[in-house]
Motif scaffolding. Structure first.
Motif, PDB file in Angstrom:
ATOM      1  N   LEU A 145      53.054 -12.365  12.000  1.00  0.00           N
ATOM      2  CA  LEU A 145      51.736 -13.160  12.425  1.00  0.00           C
ATOM      3  C   LEU A 145      52.744 -14.509  11.750  1.00  0.00           C
ATOM      4  CD1 LEU A 145      49.730 -14.016  12.740  1.00  0.00           C
ATOM      5  CD2 LEU A 145      48.700 -14.055  10.752  1.00  0.00           C
ATOM      6  N   ALA A 146      54.119 -14.999  11.407  1.00  0.00           N
ATOM      7  CA  ALA A 146      53.939 -16.165  11.150  1.00  0.00           C
ATOM      8  C   ALA A 146      55.693 -16.429  12.264  1.00  0.00           C
ATOM      9  CB  ALA A 146      55.272 -15.978   9.751  1.00  0.00           C
ATOM     10  N   GLN A 147      55.550 -15.530  12.560  1.00  0.00           N
ATOM     11  CA  GLN A 147      56.804 -15.502  13.853  1.00  0.00           C
ATOM     12  C   GLN A 147      56.478 -16.112  14.899  1.00  0.00           C
ATOM     13  OE1 GLN A 147      60.858 -15.583  12.891  1.00  0.00           O
ATOM     14  NE2 GLN A 147      60.785 -15.932  14.966  1.00  0.00           N
ATOM     15  N   THR A 148      55.045 -15.262  15.254  1.00  0.00           N
ATOM     16  CA  THR A 148      54.875 -15.254  15.670  1.00  0.00           C
ATOM     17  C   THR A 148      53.973 -16.320  16.312  1.00  0.00           C
ATOM     18  OG1 THR A 148      54.071 -13.035  16.258  1.00  0.00           O
ATOM     19  CG2 THR A 148      52.773 -14.300  17.843  1.00  0.00           C
ATOM     20  N   ILE A 149      53.543 -17.197  15.342  1.00  0.00           N
ATOM     21  CA  ILE A 149      53.179 -18.558  15.494  1.00  0.00           C
ATOM     22  C   ILE A 149      54.332 -19.860  15.496  1.00  0.00           C
ATOM     23  CG2 ILE A 149      52.198 -20.723  14.198  1.00  0.00           C
ATOM     24  CD1 ILE A 149      50.656 -18.625  13.513  1.00  0.00           C
ATOM     25  N   LEU A 150      55.455 -19.374  14.743  1.00  0.00           N
ATOM     26  CA  LEU A 150      57.068 -20.015  15.206  1.00  0.00           C
ATOM     27  C   LEU A 150      57.093 -20.224  16.805  1.00  0.00           C
ATOM     28  CD1 LEU A 150      58.611 -19.044  11.803  1.00  0.00           C
ATOM     29  CD2 LEU A 150      57.545 -22.134  12.432  1.00  0.00           C
ATOM     30  N   ASP A 151      57.001 -19.139  17.004  1.00  0.00           N
ATOM     31  CA  ASP A 151      58.029 -18.766  18.772  1.00  0.00           C
ATOM     32  C   ASP A 151      56.413 -19.015  19.320  1.00  0.00           C
ATOM     33  OD1 ASP A 151      59.883 -16.869  17.417  1.00  0.00           O
ATOM     34  OD2 ASP A 151      59.046 -15.214  18.193  1.00  0.00           O
ATOM     35  N   ARG A 152      55.436 -19.389  19.292  1.00  0.00           N
ATOM     36  CA  ARG A 152      54.665 -20.372  20.461  1.00  0.00           C
ATOM     37  C   ARG A 152      54.635 -21.564  19.843  1.00  0.00           C
ATOM     38  NH1 ARG A 152      49.530 -15.654  20.632  1.00  0.00           N
ATOM     39  NH2 ARG A 152      51.057 -14.424  21.149  1.00  0.00           N
ATOM     40  N   ILE A 153      54.559 -22.313  18.302  1.00  0.00           N
ATOM     41  CA  ILE A 153      54.293 -24.330  18.025  1.00  0.00           C
ATOM     42  C   ILE A 153      56.159 -24.106  18.853  1.00  0.00           C
ATOM     43  CG2 ILE A 153      54.917 -25.227  16.095  1.00  0.00           C
ATOM     44  CD1 ILE A 153      52.534 -23.666  14.617  1.00  0.00           C
ATOM     45  N   ASP A 154      57.374 -24.088  19.029  1.00  0.00           N
ATOM     46  CA  ASP A 154      58.637 -23.961  18.536  1.00  0.00           C
ATOM     47  C   ASP A 154      58.328 -24.832  20.204  1.00  0.00           C
ATOM     48  OD1 ASP A 154      61.756 -23.499  19.804  1.00  0.00           O
ATOM     49  OD2 ASP A 154      61.125 -24.204  17.948  1.00  0.00           O
TER      50      ASP A 154
ATOM     51  N   LEU B 158      60.463 -27.183  11.678  1.00  0.00           N
ATOM     52  CA  LEU B 158      60.178 -25.977  12.525  1.00  0.00           C
ATOM     53  C   LEU B 158      61.371 -24.912  12.282  1.00  0.00           C
ATOM     54  CD1 LEU B 158      58.278 -25.038  13.751  1.00  0.00           C
ATOM     55  CD2 LEU B 158      59.378 -25.452  16.015  1.00  0.00           C
ATOM     56  N   THR B 159      62.310 -25.730  12.243  1.00  0.00           N
ATOM     57  CA  THR B 159      63.862 -24.630  11.880  1.00  0.00           C
ATOM     58  C   THR B 159      64.208 -23.842  10.506  1.00  0.00           C
ATOM     59  OG1 THR B 159      65.200 -26.469  13.491  1.00  0.00           O
ATOM     60  CG2 THR B 159      66.425 -25.134  11.852  1.00  0.00           C
ATOM     61  N   VAL B 160      63.275 -25.429   9.373  1.00  0.00           N
ATOM     62  CA  VAL B 160      63.539 -24.594   7.930  1.00  0.00           C
ATOM     63  C   VAL B 160      62.268 -23.157   7.912  1.00  0.00           C
ATOM     64  CG1 VAL B 160      62.817 -25.514   6.104  1.00  0.00           C
ATOM     65  CG2 VAL B 160      64.000 -27.061   7.417  1.00  0.00           C
ATOM     66  N   VAL B 161      61.312 -23.621   8.377  1.00  0.00           N
ATOM     67  CA  VAL B 161      60.259 -22.656   8.327  1.00  0.00           C
ATOM     68  C   VAL B 161      60.605 -21.345   8.884  1.00  0.00           C
ATOM     69  CG1 VAL B 161      57.217 -22.044   8.546  1.00  0.00           C
ATOM     70  CG2 VAL B 161      58.401 -24.464   8.079  1.00  0.00           C
ATOM     71  N   ARG B 162      60.997 -21.520  10.114  1.00  0.00           N
ATOM     72  CA  ARG B 162      62.144 -19.958  11.077  1.00  0.00           C
ATOM     73  C   ARG B 162      62.874 -19.441   9.747  1.00  0.00           C
ATOM     74  NH1 ARG B 162      61.699 -18.782  16.196  1.00  0.00           N
ATOM     75  NH2 ARG B 162      60.255 -20.570  16.538  1.00  0.00           N
ATOM     76  N   ALA B 163      63.911 -20.464   9.061  1.00  0.00           N
ATOM     77  CA  ALA B 163      64.920 -19.948   8.855  1.00  0.00           C
ATOM     78  C   ALA B 163      63.985 -19.643   7.282  1.00  0.00           C
ATOM     79  CB  ALA B 163      66.116 -21.415   8.011  1.00  0.00           C
ATOM     80  N   MET B 164      63.110 -20.061   6.864  1.00  0.00           N
ATOM     81  CA  MET B 164      62.193 -18.963   5.506  1.00  0.00           C
ATOM     82  C   MET B 164      62.374 -17.997   6.109  1.00  0.00           C
ATOM     83  SD  MET B 164      60.800 -22.760   3.727  1.00  0.00           S
ATOM     84  CE  MET B 164      59.420 -21.620   3.101  1.00  0.00           C
ATOM     85  N   VAL B 165      60.964 -17.736   7.249  1.00  0.00           N
ATOM     86  CA  VAL B 165      60.758 -16.364   7.213  1.00  0.00           C
ATOM     87  C   VAL B 165      61.842 -15.664   7.539  1.00  0.00           C
ATOM     88  CG1 VAL B 165      59.724 -15.060   9.577  1.00  0.00           C
ATOM     89  CG2 VAL B 165      58.810 -17.399   8.660  1.00  0.00           C
ATOM     90  N   ALA B 166      63.126 -15.521   8.387  1.00  0.00           N
ATOM     91  CA  ALA B 166      63.814 -14.676   8.087  1.00  0.00           C
ATOM     92  C   ALA B 166      64.748 -14.151   7.435  1.00  0.00           C
ATOM     93  CB  ALA B 166      65.069 -15.165   9.455  1.00  0.00           C
ATOM     94  N   ASP B 167      64.483 -15.466   6.231  1.00  0.00           N
ATOM     95  CA  ASP B 167      64.764 -15.088   4.626  1.00  0.00           C
ATOM     96  C   ASP B 167      64.418 -14.398   4.179  1.00  0.00           C
ATOM     97  OD1 ASP B 167      66.874 -15.435   2.657  1.00  0.00           O
ATOM     98  OD2 ASP B 167      65.446 -16.706   1.487  1.00  0.00           O
ATOM     99  N   ILE B 168      62.824 -14.005   4.340  1.00  0.00           N
ATOM    100  CA  ILE B 168      62.158 -13.438   3.649  1.00  0.00           C
ATOM    101  C   ILE B 168      62.469 -12.744   3.933  1.00  0.00           C
ATOM    102  CG2 ILE B 168      60.110 -12.586   3.462  1.00  0.00           C
ATOM    103  CD1 ILE B 168      59.169 -15.573   3.295  1.00  0.00           C
ATOM    104  N   GLU B 169      62.394 -12.077   5.573  1.00  0.00           N
ATOM    105  CA  GLU B 169      62.320 -10.403   5.876  1.00  0.00           C
ATOM    106  C   GLU B 169      63.985 -10.024   5.716  1.00  0.00           C
ATOM    107  OE1 GLU B 169      62.410 -11.631  10.478  1.00  0.00           O
ATOM    108  OE2 GLU B 169      60.318 -11.177   9.945  1.00  0.00           O
ATOM    109  N   SER B 170      65.066 -10.691   5.654  1.00  0.00           N
ATOM    110  CA  SER B 170      65.781 -10.023   4.897  1.00  0.00           C
ATOM    111  C   SER B 170      66.509  -9.395   3.686  1.00  0.00           C
ATOM    112  CB  SER B 170      67.466 -11.167   5.467  1.00  0.00           C
ATOM    113  OG  SER B 170      67.352 -11.345   4.724  1.00  0.00           O
ATOM    114  N   ALA B 171      65.555 -10.221   2.592  1.00  0.00           N
ATOM    115  CA  ALA B 171      65.206 -10.171   0.857  1.00  0.00           C
ATOM    116  C   ALA B 171      64.532  -9.315   1.006  1.00  0.00           C
ATOM    117  CB  ALA B 171      65.172 -11.185   0.554  1.00  0.00           C
ATOM    118  N   SER B 172      64.702  -8.350  -0.045  1.00  0.00           N
ATOM    119  CA  SER B 172      64.000  -7.526  -0.631  1.00  0.00           C
ATOM    120  C   SER B 172      63.671  -7.531  -1.748  1.00  0.00           C
ATOM    121  CB  SER B 172      64.875  -5.946  -0.310  1.00  0.00           C
ATOM    122  OG  SER B 172      65.480  -5.719  -1.112  1.00  0.00           O
TER     123      SER B 172
END
Length: 118
Positions: free
Chosen positions: A16-25, A77-91
């Motif tokens: 959901l966060a990624q979808t919102i970021l993609d639409r707001i960007d 927006l770039t920082v939030v996108r990086a945070m979402v990507a980091d959450i996805e890559s970290a377990s």
């Protein structure tokens, strides 16, 4: 309700966060470009005057506050996108079951003796 019923909540929230970021960007980047490419400086150039900034925005003029907001919005927006990507890559690290003692080795826990004197 068991804890397994919410197992997919994390990935769903990330999606959901990624979808919102993609639409707001695109909107944020377009607003930043518009602020940077305004006709010219407005009548008021006070950096932190929100009234003048709003007036400049309405009239299509450039204002220092609008430029700052535009730059920071793109960066945020770039920082939030990086945070979402980091959450996805970290377990998340697995927690040991409560019945088992923690594994041997260095831990963050340090016993501090406390004595109370009356």
């Amino acid at each position: 309700m068991s804890s397994d019923s919410h197992a997919d909540l994390g990935p769903e929230l990330r999606a959901l966060a990624q979808t919102i970021l993609d639409r707001i960007d695109p909107a944020v980047r377009a607003a930043a470009a518009a602020a940077a490419g305004a006709d010219g400086p407005g009548k008021c150039q006070q950096v932190w005057c929100p009234v003048c900034a709003l007036a400049a925005l309405v009239s299509g003029e450039q204002h220092p506050l609008l430029t700052v907001i535009a730059e920071h919005s793109v960066a945020l927006l770039t920082v939030v996108r990086a945070m979402v990507a980091d959450i996805e890559s970290a377990s998340a690290p697995e927690q040991p079951p409560p019945d088992e003692p923690p594994p041997p080795g260095r831990s963050r826990y340090q016993h501090i003796p406390v004595t109370v004197e009356e």
